[in-house]
Scaffold this active site. Sequence first.
Site, mmCIF file in Angstrom:
data_model
loop_
_atom_site.group_PDB
_atom_site.id
_atom_site.type_symbol
_atom_site.label_atom_id
_atom_site.label_comp_id
_atom_site.label_asym_id
_atom_site.label_seq_id
_atom_site.Cartn_x
_atom_site.Cartn_y
_atom_site.Cartn_z
ATOM 1 N N ASN A 172 0.859 -1.193 0.000
ATOM 2 C CA ASN A 172 0.000 0.000 0.000
ATOM 3 C C ASN A 172 0.894 1.242 0.000
ATOM 4 O OD1 ASN A 172 0.513 0.865 2.852
ATOM 5 N ND2 ASN A 172 -0.331 -1.170 3.242
ATOM 6 N N ILE B 128 -2.223 -7.321 14.362
ATOM 7 C CA ILE B 128 -1.163 -7.051 15.343
ATOM 8 C C ILE B 128 -1.698 -6.203 16.501
ATOM 9 C CG2 ILE B 128 1.111 -5.978 15.632
ATOM 10 C CD1 ILE B 128 1.274 -6.546 12.423
HETATM 11 O O1 PMT Z 1 2.983 6.035 6.608
HETATM 12 P P1 PMT Z 1 2.454 7.402 6.213
HETATM 13 O O2 PMT Z 1 2.600 7.665 4.734
HETATM 14 O O3 PMT Z 1 3.044 8.500 7.049
HETATM 15 O O4 PMT Z 1 0.877 7.427 6.460
HETATM 16 C C1 PMT Z 1 0.393 7.295 7.765
HETATM 17 C C2 PMT Z 1 -0.810 6.333 7.806
HETATM 18 C C3 PMT Z 1 -1.948 6.900 6.990
HETATM 19 C C4 PMT Z 1 -0.433 4.957 7.265
HETATM 20 C C5 PMT Z 1 -1.188 6.191 9.328
HETATM 21 O O5 PMT Z 1 -1.529 7.455 9.832
HETATM 22 C C6 PMT Z 1 -2.354 5.233 9.510
HETATM 23 O O6 PMT Z 1 -3.509 5.560 9.372
HETATM 24 N N1 PMT Z 1 -2.011 3.958 9.850
HETATM 25 C C7 PMT Z 1 -2.971 2.857 9.957
HETATM 26 C C8 PMT Z 1 -3.308 2.359 8.601
HETATM 27 C C9 PMT Z 1 -4.258 1.161 8.650
HETATM 28 O O7 PMT Z 1 -3.868 0.088 8.290
HETATM 29 O O8 PMT Z 1 -5.428 1.405 9.161
HETATM 30 P P2 PMT Z 1 -6.578 0.247 9.373
HETATM 31 O O9 PMT Z 1 -7.795 1.060 9.645
HETATM 32 O O10 PMT Z 1 -6.608 -0.688 8.236
HETATM 33 O O11 PMT Z 1 -6.111 -0.529 10.649
HETATM 34 C C10 PMT Z 1 -6.507 -0.140 11.969
HETATM 35 C C11 PMT Z 1 -5.401 -0.419 12.946
HETATM 36 O O12 PMT Z 1 -5.124 -1.813 13.021
HETATM 37 C C12 PMT Z 1 -4.083 0.248 12.634
HETATM 38 O O13 PMT Z 1 -3.521 0.687 13.859
HETATM 39 C C13 PMT Z 1 -3.238 -0.860 12.033
HETATM 40 O O14 PMT Z 1 -1.845 -0.681 12.298
HETATM 41 C C14 PMT Z 1 -3.764 -2.076 12.772
HETATM 42 N N2 PMT Z 1 -3.698 -3.323 12.032
HETATM 43 C C15 PMT Z 1 -4.439 -3.543 10.908
HETATM 44 C C16 PMT Z 1 -4.400 -4.765 10.277
HETATM 45 C C17 PMT Z 1 -3.569 -5.775 10.808
HETATM 46 N N3 PMT Z 1 -3.504 -6.961 10.221
HETATM 47 N N4 PMT Z 1 -2.844 -5.546 11.904
HETATM 48 C C18 PMT Z 1 -2.891 -4.349 12.520
HETATM 49 O O15 PMT Z 1 -2.207 -4.137 13.540
#
Ligand code: PMT
Length: 406
Positions: free
Chosen positions: A209, A307
Amino acid sequence: MLRNKRILLVISGGIAAYKSLELIRLLRERGASVRCVMTEAACEFVTPLSVSALSEDKAYCDLFSLTDESEMGHIRLSREADLLVVAPATANILAKMAGGTCDDLASTVLLATDKDVLAAPAMNVRMWTHPATTANVSRLRNHGVRFAGPTEGPMACGEFGEGRMAEPDQIVAEIERYFGRSGLLAGRQAIVTSGPTHEAIDPVRYIANRSSGKQGHAIAAAISQCGADTLLVTGPSLEPDPAGVKVVHIESAREMHDACVAHLPVDVAVCAAAVADWRPAHDQPQKIKKTSGNPLSQLELTENPDILAAIAGAGEKRPKLVIGFAAETEDIVAHATEKLARKGCDWMLANDVSCGTDTFGGDFNEIHLVSKNGVENWPAMSKSGVADQLASRICNALSPGQDAAE
Ligand code: PMT
């Protein structure tokens, strides 16, 4: 508040140098000692005599002064300080700092230092917004340089815009924040995840991504600057490893999961990584062949471990504070609230990643902090600003007598 703190103030040559005199006065009023280094250009705007009178110390201007070098060599000047402050920081000195140029006392001291540096930029709006300055500032942030301002307003050159040096009291507040915070997380352990993950389709292709790692890396740096022993677990990213932070480089979600879980228990975990939700279901030891006229029509996927949910559900090893990010393109707060509950974390920092926001990969972010107490909307700010604000919130939450998740 600044009692016994030693500030080395580097004054470079801009009209805002007159404000540095007030800055010296305010710092001394708060108990700090201030030693000043001036560039040749700075001496065109304010005199070493005024600087010396206000600081009650010598004003150091010349790299090749025999007397200065024998009394106080430039290496000692740079090391015998608790913080270096560059105010005003002109476009020229920022460029020298970013490039490692040292052709006068000020730039040499800045290259030789092992202390943190706070810069207060001051320049014309066109110079501030020029891509060269933007690149220099971004590079300096990556080197751990902190910034106060610039602010927006009418300028001495007659133009209006961003580039005015922050007022002396704002710079003092930033310095106080720096000293007030440093050490607040001493003895604490932190994990931060950052960047994307790469999920191998075959030995040469992968699912990924647009995450750059800027946000997660900035958070790891900010938490570490507060004194926490910080582990950054990052997917592939072009961001340099933040100074003072232990870094584990991984590729896949499973590797990120294993590195994080193996490092528990910690006091705080911040999951800023954009972890791939799915990966190809089967390992492919050989490159998948392109058969002409028969495109790969299906790629079987399987879910990756979550995670954040694993850290939040780690039982006795659960950190006191578990913080996630929610990357959303619509109904941002509603989706973040649902994720907060589903993943069992304490705070969810929701950010809009719809097309046009530039949150993925860009330098700015706009956060809605969702917790059991409701929603807090932060204004749009730089990713390092978000990191600083989050670090301050973590310091408060983990201070004695606080319920961490409040
Ligand atoms: O890296 P940059 O370019 O600076 O951009 C920052 C960002 C937009 C990536 C960051 O601010 C951000 O939003 N990170 C989370 C991105 C994400 O995967 O969001 P999600 O809504 O899909 O996941 C929710 C949470 O679960 C997140 O904390 C993610 O780290 C965590 N997760 C998701 C899936 C997974 N299998 N394991 C996880 O830990």
